[in-house]
Motif scaffolding. Sequence first.
Motif, PDB file in Angstrom:
ATOM      1  N   TYR A  69       0.847  -1.191   0.000  1.00  0.00           N
ATOM      2  CA  TYR A  69       0.000   0.000   0.000  1.00  0.00           C
ATOM      3  C   TYR A  69       0.883   1.242   0.000  1.00  0.00           C
ATOM      4  O   TYR A  69       1.842   1.323   0.766  1.00  0.00           O
ATOM      5  CB  TYR A  69      -0.890   0.041   1.242  1.00  0.00           C
ATOM      6  CG  TYR A  69      -1.862  -1.104   1.338  1.00  0.00           C
ATOM      7  CD1 TYR A  69      -3.111  -1.022   0.730  1.00  0.00           C
ATOM      8  CD2 TYR A  69      -1.542  -2.255   2.030  1.00  0.00           C
ATOM      9  CE1 TYR A  69      -4.020  -2.064   0.821  1.00  0.00           C
ATOM     10  CE2 TYR A  69      -2.445  -3.306   2.122  1.00  0.00           C
ATOM     11  CZ  TYR A  69      -3.678  -3.205   1.516  1.00  0.00           C
ATOM     12  OH  TYR A  69      -4.575  -4.241   1.600  1.00  0.00           O
ATOM     13  N   HIS A  70       0.540   2.185  -0.850  1.00  0.00           N
ATOM     14  CA  HIS A  70       1.235   3.467  -0.910  1.00  0.00           C
ATOM     15  C   HIS A  70       0.182   4.554  -0.690  1.00  0.00           C
ATOM     16  O   HIS A  70      -0.751   4.680  -1.481  1.00  0.00           O
ATOM     17  CB  HIS A  70       1.915   3.655  -2.267  1.00  0.00           C
ATOM     18  CG  HIS A  70       2.916   2.599  -2.572  1.00  0.00           C
ATOM     19  ND1 HIS A  70       4.193   2.617  -2.064  1.00  0.00           N
ATOM     20  CD2 HIS A  70       2.829   1.468  -3.314  1.00  0.00           C
ATOM     21  CE1 HIS A  70       4.846   1.559  -2.487  1.00  0.00           C
ATOM     22  NE2 HIS A  70       4.040   0.838  -3.250  1.00  0.00           N
ATOM     23  N   VAL A  71       0.335   5.315   0.385  1.00  0.00           N
ATOM     24  CA  VAL A  71      -0.618   6.366   0.741  1.00  0.00           C
ATOM     25  C   VAL A  71       0.081   7.710   0.628  1.00  0.00           C
ATOM     26  O   VAL A  71       1.200   7.873   1.127  1.00  0.00           O
ATOM     27  CB  VAL A  71      -1.146   6.163   2.187  1.00  0.00           C
ATOM     28  CG1 VAL A  71      -2.073   7.286   2.588  1.00  0.00           C
ATOM     29  CG2 VAL A  71      -1.813   4.806   2.336  1.00  0.00           C
ATOM     30  N   LYS A  72      -0.577   8.645  -0.017  1.00  0.00           N
ATOM     31  CA  LYS A  72      -0.070  10.019  -0.104  1.00  0.00           C
ATOM     32  C   LYS A  72      -1.259  10.943   0.122  1.00  0.00           C
ATOM     33  O   LYS A  72      -2.293  10.796  -0.526  1.00  0.00           O
ATOM     34  CB  LYS A  72       0.562  10.293  -1.458  1.00  0.00           C
ATOM     35  CG  LYS A  72       1.134  11.704  -1.563  1.00  0.00           C
ATOM     36  CD  LYS A  72       1.976  11.870  -2.810  1.00  0.00           C
ATOM     37  CE  LYS A  72       2.561  13.251  -2.936  1.00  0.00           C
ATOM     38  NZ  LYS A  72       3.629  13.559  -2.033  1.00  0.00           N
ATOM     39  N   ILE A  73      -1.104  11.860   1.059  1.00  0.00           N
ATOM     40  CA  ILE A  73      -2.155  12.831   1.341  1.00  0.00           C
ATOM     41  C   ILE A  73      -1.660  14.180   0.855  1.00  0.00           C
ATOM     42  O   ILE A  73      -0.614  14.663   1.302  1.00  0.00           O
ATOM     43  CB  ILE A  73      -2.506  12.854   2.839  1.00  0.00           C
ATOM     44  CG1 ILE A  73      -2.967  11.451   3.278  1.00  0.00           C
ATOM     45  CG2 ILE A  73      -3.598  13.895   3.111  1.00  0.00           C
ATOM     46  CD1 ILE A  73      -3.257  11.296   4.750  1.00  0.00           C
ATOM     47  N   VAL A  74      -2.392  14.748  -0.092  1.00  0.00           N
ATOM     48  CA  VAL A  74      -1.965  16.014  -0.700  1.00  0.00           C
ATOM     49  C   VAL A  74      -2.977  17.109  -0.381  1.00  0.00           C
ATOM     50  O   VAL A  74      -4.179  16.857  -0.291  1.00  0.00           O
ATOM     51  CB  VAL A  74      -1.786  15.880  -2.225  1.00  0.00           C
ATOM     52  CG1 VAL A  74      -0.674  14.898  -2.551  1.00  0.00           C
ATOM     53  CG2 VAL A  74      -3.062  15.473  -2.908  1.00  0.00           C
ATOM     54  N   PRO A  75      -2.487  18.335  -0.191  1.00  0.00           N
ATOM     55  CA  PRO A  75      -3.406  19.457   0.037  1.00  0.00           C
ATOM     56  C   PRO A  75      -4.268  19.698  -1.201  1.00  0.00           C
ATOM     57  O   PRO A  75      -3.804  19.546  -2.328  1.00  0.00           O
ATOM     58  CB  PRO A  75      -2.474  20.640   0.290  1.00  0.00           C
ATOM     59  CG  PRO A  75      -1.143  20.052   0.618  1.00  0.00           C
ATOM     60  CD  PRO A  75      -1.089  18.747  -0.118  1.00  0.00           C
ATOM     61  N   SER A  76      -5.514  20.090  -0.964  1.00  0.00           N
ATOM     62  CA  SER A  76      -6.382  20.466  -2.077  1.00  0.00           C
ATOM     63  C   SER A  76      -6.590  21.978  -2.052  1.00  0.00           C
ATOM     64  O   SER A  76      -6.324  22.638  -1.047  1.00  0.00           O
ATOM     65  CB  SER A  76      -7.719  19.720  -2.011  1.00  0.00           C
ATOM     66  OG  SER A  76      -8.375  19.953  -0.791  1.00  0.00           O
TER      67      SER A  76
END
Length: 154
Positions: free
Chosen positions: A95-102
Amino acid sequence: MEVASSISAAKMFKAFVLDGDNLIPKILPAAIKGVEIVEGDGGVGSIKLITFGEGTSQLRSMKHRIDGLDKENFTYSYTLIEGDALMNEIESIMYHVKIVPSADGGSICKNRSIYHTKGDAQITEEQIKAGKEKAMGVFKALEAYLQANPDTYN
């Protein structure tokens, strides 16, 4: 899979990744009974045992290894290496998780899963969809908790 949230990327990363082992069992005790580190210090290379709540699923437990953690870029990767979720057909799931600002001040959680099957075993679309729905449920419960408790993880 991509999921949009009204919660900022920094706050979501802190809650979902950095403190998820404590927070998720508190807000979803029927689904996740507990998480414990069985090897390592909680950083890259550590192995965690996740115990599922009784009666909510046929799954009892699983182990995953932390492969990467970048607090500045809000990325987290881990591999499911053992447990009921592998169904004797899967060697591992990365699993690869990336949380990016919107643009609206919230965030987008991007999750990519890579399945490594045993032999010529095939993963069905239904199995993948079921996994995505469970992950979405956890994410949305976490988002609702953060919306109801806006002063946490500032």
